[in-house]
Motif scaffolding. Structure first.
Motif, PDB file in Angstrom:
ATOM      1  N   GLU A 124      15.537   2.230 -15.957  1.00  0.00           N
ATOM      2  CA  GLU A 124      14.577   3.058 -16.706  1.00  0.00           C
ATOM      3  C   GLU A 124      13.620   3.773 -15.761  1.00  0.00           C
ATOM      4  O   GLU A 124      13.374   4.974 -15.891  1.00  0.00           O
ATOM      5  CB  GLU A 124      13.739   2.183 -17.653  1.00  0.00           C
ATOM      6  CG  GLU A 124      14.272   2.036 -19.048  1.00  0.00           C
ATOM      7  CD  GLU A 124      14.878   3.312 -19.598  1.00  0.00           C
ATOM      8  OE1 GLU A 124      14.108   4.304 -19.753  1.00  0.00           O
ATOM      9  OE2 GLU A 124      16.096   3.334 -19.852  1.00  0.00           O
ATOM     10  N   GLU A 125      13.084   3.001 -14.811  1.00  0.00           N
ATOM     11  CA  GLU A 125      12.125   3.545 -13.859  1.00  0.00           C
ATOM     12  C   GLU A 125      12.761   4.690 -13.058  1.00  0.00           C
ATOM     13  O   GLU A 125      12.146   5.747 -12.867  1.00  0.00           O
ATOM     14  CB  GLU A 125      11.654   2.429 -12.920  1.00  0.00           C
ATOM     15  CG  GLU A 125      10.579   2.847 -11.952  1.00  0.00           C
ATOM     16  CD  GLU A 125      10.077   1.663 -11.110  1.00  0.00           C
ATOM     17  OE1 GLU A 125       9.699   0.611 -11.701  1.00  0.00           O
ATOM     18  OE2 GLU A 125      10.065   1.780  -9.872  1.00  0.00           O
ATOM     19  N   ALA A 126      13.991   4.490 -12.618  1.00  0.00           N
ATOM     20  CA  ALA A 126      14.684   5.530 -11.841  1.00  0.00           C
ATOM     21  C   ALA A 126      14.896   6.780 -12.684  1.00  0.00           C
ATOM     22  O   ALA A 126      14.674   7.904 -12.236  1.00  0.00           O
ATOM     23  CB  ALA A 126      16.014   4.992 -11.313  1.00  0.00           C
ATOM     24  N   LYS A 127      15.297   6.571 -13.948  1.00  0.00           N
ATOM     25  CA  LYS A 127      15.550   7.726 -14.824  1.00  0.00           C
ATOM     26  C   LYS A 127      14.276   8.480 -15.165  1.00  0.00           C
ATOM     27  O   LYS A 127      14.294   9.675 -15.410  1.00  0.00           O
ATOM     28  CB  LYS A 127      16.242   7.273 -16.110  1.00  0.00           C
ATOM     29  CG  LYS A 127      17.699   6.923 -15.911  1.00  0.00           C
ATOM     30  CD  LYS A 127      18.311   6.494 -17.216  1.00  0.00           C
ATOM     31  CE  LYS A 127      19.812   6.272 -17.084  1.00  0.00           C
ATOM     32  NZ  LYS A 127      20.340   5.636 -18.330  1.00  0.00           N
ATOM     33  N   GLU A 128      13.160   7.744 -15.192  1.00  0.00           N
ATOM     34  CA  GLU A 128      11.886   8.400 -15.473  1.00  0.00           C
ATOM     35  C   GLU A 128      11.387   9.213 -14.293  1.00  0.00           C
ATOM     36  O   GLU A 128      10.627  10.159 -14.460  1.00  0.00           O
ATOM     37  CB  GLU A 128      10.807   7.360 -15.802  1.00  0.00           C
ATOM     38  CG  GLU A 128      10.724   7.033 -17.266  1.00  0.00           C
ATOM     39  CD  GLU A 128       9.918   5.756 -17.517  1.00  0.00           C
ATOM     40  OE1 GLU A 128       9.008   5.450 -16.711  1.00  0.00           O
ATOM     41  OE2 GLU A 128      10.220   5.069 -18.507  1.00  0.00           O
TER      42      GLU A 128
ATOM     43  N   ASN B  44       0.865  -1.182   0.000  1.00  0.00           N
ATOM     44  CA  ASN B  44       0.000   0.000   0.000  1.00  0.00           C
ATOM     45  C   ASN B  44       0.904   1.236   0.000  1.00  0.00           C
ATOM     46  O   ASN B  44       1.475   1.619   1.016  1.00  0.00           O
ATOM     47  CB  ASN B  44      -0.927  -0.023   1.221  1.00  0.00           C
ATOM     48  CG  ASN B  44      -1.921   1.123   1.182  1.00  0.00           C
ATOM     49  OD1 ASN B  44      -1.548   2.272   0.943  1.00  0.00           O
ATOM     50  ND2 ASN B  44      -3.187   0.818   1.411  1.00  0.00           N
ATOM     51  N   GLU B  45       1.021   1.826  -1.162  1.00  0.00           N
ATOM     52  CA  GLU B  45       2.015   2.883  -1.384  1.00  0.00           C
ATOM     53  C   GLU B  45       1.748   4.109  -0.516  1.00  0.00           C
ATOM     54  O   GLU B  45       2.688   4.737  -0.008  1.00  0.00           O
ATOM     55  CB  GLU B  45       2.049   3.238  -2.873  1.00  0.00           C
ATOM     56  CG  GLU B  45       2.366   2.005  -3.707  1.00  0.00           C
ATOM     57  CD  GLU B  45       2.358   2.221  -5.214  1.00  0.00           C
ATOM     58  OE1 GLU B  45       1.899   3.301  -5.653  1.00  0.00           O
ATOM     59  OE2 GLU B  45       2.811   1.311  -5.927  1.00  0.00           O
TER      60      GLU B  45
ATOM     61  N   GLU C  85       9.269   4.228  -8.171  1.00  0.00           N
ATOM     62  CA  GLU C  85       8.313   5.132  -8.819  1.00  0.00           C
ATOM     63  C   GLU C  85       7.305   5.787  -7.882  1.00  0.00           C
ATOM     64  O   GLU C  85       6.811   6.858  -8.194  1.00  0.00           O
ATOM     65  CB  GLU C  85       7.599   4.431  -9.971  1.00  0.00           C
ATOM     66  CG  GLU C  85       6.571   3.431  -9.520  1.00  0.00           C
ATOM     67  CD  GLU C  85       6.023   2.618 -10.666  1.00  0.00           C
ATOM     68  OE1 GLU C  85       6.127   3.071 -11.822  1.00  0.00           O
ATOM     69  OE2 GLU C  85       5.496   1.535 -10.401  1.00  0.00           O
ATOM     70  N   PHE C  86       7.000   5.169  -6.736  1.00  0.00           N
ATOM     71  CA  PHE C  86       5.930   5.768  -5.938  1.00  0.00           C
ATOM     72  C   PHE C  86       6.416   6.680  -4.818  1.00  0.00           C
ATOM     73  O   PHE C  86       5.620   7.314  -4.136  1.00  0.00           O
ATOM     74  CB  PHE C  86       4.968   4.692  -5.410  1.00  0.00           C
ATOM     75  CG  PHE C  86       5.517   3.815  -4.338  1.00  0.00           C
ATOM     76  CD1 PHE C  86       5.504   4.236  -3.012  1.00  0.00           C
ATOM     77  CD2 PHE C  86       6.037   2.569  -4.649  1.00  0.00           C
ATOM     78  CE1 PHE C  86       6.000   3.415  -2.007  1.00  0.00           C
ATOM     79  CE2 PHE C  86       6.539   1.744  -3.648  1.00  0.00           C
ATOM     80  CZ  PHE C  86       6.521   2.169  -2.328  1.00  0.00           C
ATOM     81  N   PHE C  87       7.719   6.774  -4.628  1.00  0.00           N
ATOM     82  CA  PHE C  87       8.228   7.701  -3.609  1.00  0.00           C
ATOM     83  C   PHE C  87       8.233   9.120  -4.180  1.00  0.00           C
ATOM     84  O   PHE C  87       8.499   9.299  -5.362  1.00  0.00           O
ATOM     85  CB  PHE C  87       9.655   7.327  -3.215  1.00  0.00           C
ATOM     86  CG  PHE C  87       9.833   5.937  -2.694  1.00  0.00           C
ATOM     87  CD1 PHE C  87       9.188   5.511  -1.543  1.00  0.00           C
ATOM     88  CD2 PHE C  87      10.673   5.044  -3.360  1.00  0.00           C
ATOM     89  CE1 PHE C  87       9.369   4.211  -1.058  1.00  0.00           C
ATOM     90  CE2 PHE C  87      10.853   3.745  -2.879  1.00  0.00           C
ATOM     91  CZ  PHE C  87      10.203   3.328  -1.728  1.00  0.00           C
ATOM     92  N   PRO C  88       8.003  10.124  -3.296  1.00  0.00           N
ATOM     93  CA  PRO C  88       8.109  11.496  -3.793  1.00  0.00           C
ATOM     94  C   PRO C  88       9.531  11.796  -4.278  1.00  0.00           C
ATOM     95  O   PRO C  88      10.497  11.432  -3.603  1.00  0.00           O
ATOM     96  CB  PRO C  88       7.774  12.347  -2.565  1.00  0.00           C
ATOM     97  CG  PRO C  88       7.063  11.440  -1.614  1.00  0.00           C
ATOM     98  CD  PRO C  88       7.588  10.065  -1.885  1.00  0.00           C
TER      99      PRO C  88
END
Ligand code: ADP
Ligand code: MN
Length: 177
Positions: free
Chosen positions: A137-141, A64-65, A89-92
């Protein structure tokens, strides 16, 4: 917003990467070397029930993000955290000063994950994730490109070298002017 502009005196680092790449090994060694706080998000989710049950198909908790972010907000504002989690991806975005993505040769990774007793489908999902560089990729996005760093984690020598790189980075970090 104003609230997001509070300065921390110590950096926050995210250590991400496919399961088995060495996030927990690297994070705990780095925490010891730097006196930063190691937060293993997977363990926290289990301990504090920050999930919506078990996903039988994916063979993992449905995280649960919102609950995870609420749980971590105060610590992240304070600074000095090493957050150990596969995704980013879900962290601010504002939480992190450095985002590390560990990468492992897929034959090496295969052995590590088989040793963990992963099911065939979980094994191939994770190997595929690594081959396609999904987490980099996710980190760079999700973060500014200049704070994202990919580090190889195949051998013990890699761990030693990464430890030097990362503890130097922590030592040289200063709050942004
Ligand atoms: P993660 O937290 O990313 O799932 P772990 O830190 O639990 O990965 O590491 C998985 C396994 O691989 C552990 O047995 C660990 O000792 C080993 N390992 C991790 N990184 C390396 C490395 N660079 N060289 C050799 N073994 C490693
Ligand atoms: Mn781990």
């Amino acid at each position: 917003t104003q609230e997001n502009n509070k300065k921390r005196n110590k950096p926050n680092i995210l250590v991400s990467g496919t399961p088995g790449t060495g996030k927990t090994t690297t994070s705990s060694a780095l925490a010891e070397a730097t006196q930063l706080r190691h937060i293993n998000v997977g363990d926290l989710v289990k301990e504090k029930n920050l999930h919506d049950g078990w996903d039988d198909e994916l063979d993992c908790y449905v995280i649960n993000e919102d609950l995870v972010c609420d749980e971590l907000e105060d610590l992240m504002e304070e600074g000095g955290n090493i957050v150990d989690y596969h995704g980013s991806e879900f962290f601010p975005e504002r939480w992190f000063d450095l985002v590390v993505v560990l990468q492992t040769d897929n034959t090496v990774l295969y052995d590590r994950l088989s040793n963990r007793g992963y099911s065939q489908s979980k094994l191939s999902n994770n190997i595929e994730c690594e081959i396609f560089g999904v987490l980099l990729e996710e980190a760079k996005e999700n973060y500014p490109e200049d704070i994202v760093v990919a580090l190889k984690s195949d051998t013990i020598e890699d761990i030693t070298r990464n430890m030097t790189t990362l503890s130097d980075w922590v030592r040289n970090w200063h709050p942004p002017a």
